[in-house]
Design an enzyme around this catalytic site. Structure first.
Site, mmCIF file in Angstrom:
data_model
loop_
_atom_site.group_PDB
_atom_site.id
_atom_site.type_symbol
_atom_site.label_atom_id
_atom_site.label_comp_id
_atom_site.label_asym_id
_atom_site.label_seq_id
_atom_site.Cartn_x
_atom_site.Cartn_y
_atom_site.Cartn_z
ATOM 1 C CE LYS A 52 38.311 8.540 -30.759
ATOM 2 N NZ LYS A 52 38.368 7.145 -30.242
ATOM 3 C CG ASP B 295 48.902 20.656 -28.280
ATOM 4 O OD1 ASP B 295 50.091 20.494 -27.943
ATOM 5 O OD2 ASP B 295 48.189 21.557 -27.827
ATOM 6 C CE1 TYR C 157 43.630 23.001 -28.635
ATOM 7 C CE2 TYR C 157 45.651 23.152 -29.889
ATOM 8 C CZ TYR C 157 44.923 22.577 -28.887
ATOM 9 O OH TYR C 157 45.467 21.578 -28.121
ATOM 10 C CG ASP D 14 41.357 6.026 -29.280
ATOM 11 O OD1 ASP D 14 41.564 5.866 -30.498
ATOM 12 O OD2 ASP D 14 40.338 5.579 -28.710
ATOM 13 C CG ASP E 234 53.514 18.087 -25.904
ATOM 14 O OD1 ASP E 234 54.265 18.507 -26.807
ATOM 15 O OD2 ASP E 234 52.935 18.836 -25.104
#
Length: 366
Positions: free
Chosen positions: A192, A249, A141, A225, A253
């Site tokens: 990852k 993020d 970001y 993942d 959620d």
């Protein structure tokens, strides 16, 4: 000693409505011998409307000076056509970056009264209590270069850069390990590393912190993942999850919906200690500005109220008061009080935002 100081930035949409209920509770603590010095400011779309920017320099200066910032929500369709740097969300990113709030704490706790509101089975979410520690001021970001460019063939290319340094990873890892020591003493680090060099660095640095500073805390690693899959398969296997900005993020959620409603989840964003020993801090609900229900008294104020409970615990060392407020919320839910987002299939008549706030205040005072 001076009273603890708070800056309230209610923001846009339902932000002012839910923050009004928090203000009732702040005022109640004042009557019980714990007064707070409270001031208010603008952030997001409302700041853009007044100042032409989503966060003014003057408001940022006040945020840097107070003990803690309480934020409601930012954004709305009214600002969809505004250039990126002036959109409401840019104000939120700026205050996080300028205050260097690198550790975002997002608890996902399922109150027993709401266990049937999750999309997962009751037995999977009942008793759920996990903490996601998300790195908040670096990663994709904020990395450079970024932007939209034109390539040699006249096509357009969108560029964002995933970037982390040793220090950025180590400091958020320390936050996660410290949090684990207060809880179940287990940390799961998610990245990852199988396909991203930044993930390799992340895993190596978290491991270094564990081996050299927190060998008493159990550490495991998981690809992000797989972590997303495990959150909906068996979320209670986790205690503290630490991860980067992008994955945090997404994962937070996903964890939010395990509890049944985004309207239930608070968050804290913490930085380095100030001269008085308190961390720079911003507290806000996970939910957005929900412009479709703004001004209708339908918003659930619990996430914002629980965000203030986190402020009591992490900024003001008032753990007993925080627990008392959290238990008041639990009591109200157990008694069947529901805002519209918590009605479920059984139906019934929901209570309003202010009625929920009043019910929590009554339980707090009991």
């Amino acid at each position: 000693m001076a009273n603890p100081s708070l800056l309230i930035l209610a923001g846009d949409g339902i932000g002012p409505e839910v923050m009004a209920e928090v203000r009732k509770i702040i005022d109640w603590f004042g009557t019980k011998g714990t007064p707070f010095d409270v001031e208010e400011g603008l952030i997001g779309g409302c700041s853009y409307d007044v100042h032409g920017v989503p966060l003014s320099d003057a408001t940022l200066e006040r945020a840097q000076a107070v003990d803690a910032v309480l934020l409601g929500a930012v954004g709305g369709p009214k600002y969809d056509g505004v250039e990126y740097a002036l959109r409401p969300e840019a104000g939120l990113l700026r205050i996080r970056k300028e205050m260097d709030l690198y550790a975002n704490l997002r608890p996902a706790q399922c109150f027993e009264a709401l266990a049937d509101f999750s999309s997962l089975k009751h037995e999977i979410v009942s008793g759920l209590d996990i903490m996601i520690v998300r790195e908040l001021t670096s990663g994709i970001y904020f990395g450079e270069p970024r932007g939209i460019q034109t390539d040699n063939e006249g096509g357009r290319v969108g560029i964002n850069t995933q970037r982390y340094t040793t220090n950025e990873i180590r400091r958020v890892a320390r936050s996660a390990f410290e949090m684990a020591r207060r809880r179940g003493n287990r940390v799961c680090s998610m990245e990852k590393a199988n396909v991203m060099e930044s993930g390799v660095l992340w895993r190596e640095e978290v491991t270094w912190i564990h081996q050299n500073e927190y060998p008493d805390v159990a550490l495991s690693h998981m690809y992000a993942d797989n972590g997303a899959m495990q959150l909906v398969r068996n979320p209670k296997q986790f205690d503290v999850i630490v991860t980067d900005n992008l994955f945090g993020d997404l994962l937070s959620d996903a964890a939010a919906m395990l509890t049944g409603s985004l309207g239930m989840l608070p968050s804290a964003s913490l930085g380095a200690p100030m001269e008085n020993g308190r961390p720079k801090a911003l507290y806000e609900p996970v939910h957005g500005s929900a412009p479709d229900i703004a001004g209708q008294g339908k918003a659930n104020p619990i996430a914002c109220i629980l965000s203030f409970a986190m402020a009591l615990r992490y900024s003001f060392d008032m753990g007993e008061a925080a627990t008392k407020l959290e238990r008041a919320v639990e009591t109200v839910l157990a008694d069947g009080h529901r805002t519209a987002d918590l009605m479920g299939e059984a139906g019934g008549t929901p209570i309003s935002t202010s009625e929920m706030g009043d019910a929590i205040l009554k339980a707090l005072a009991a």
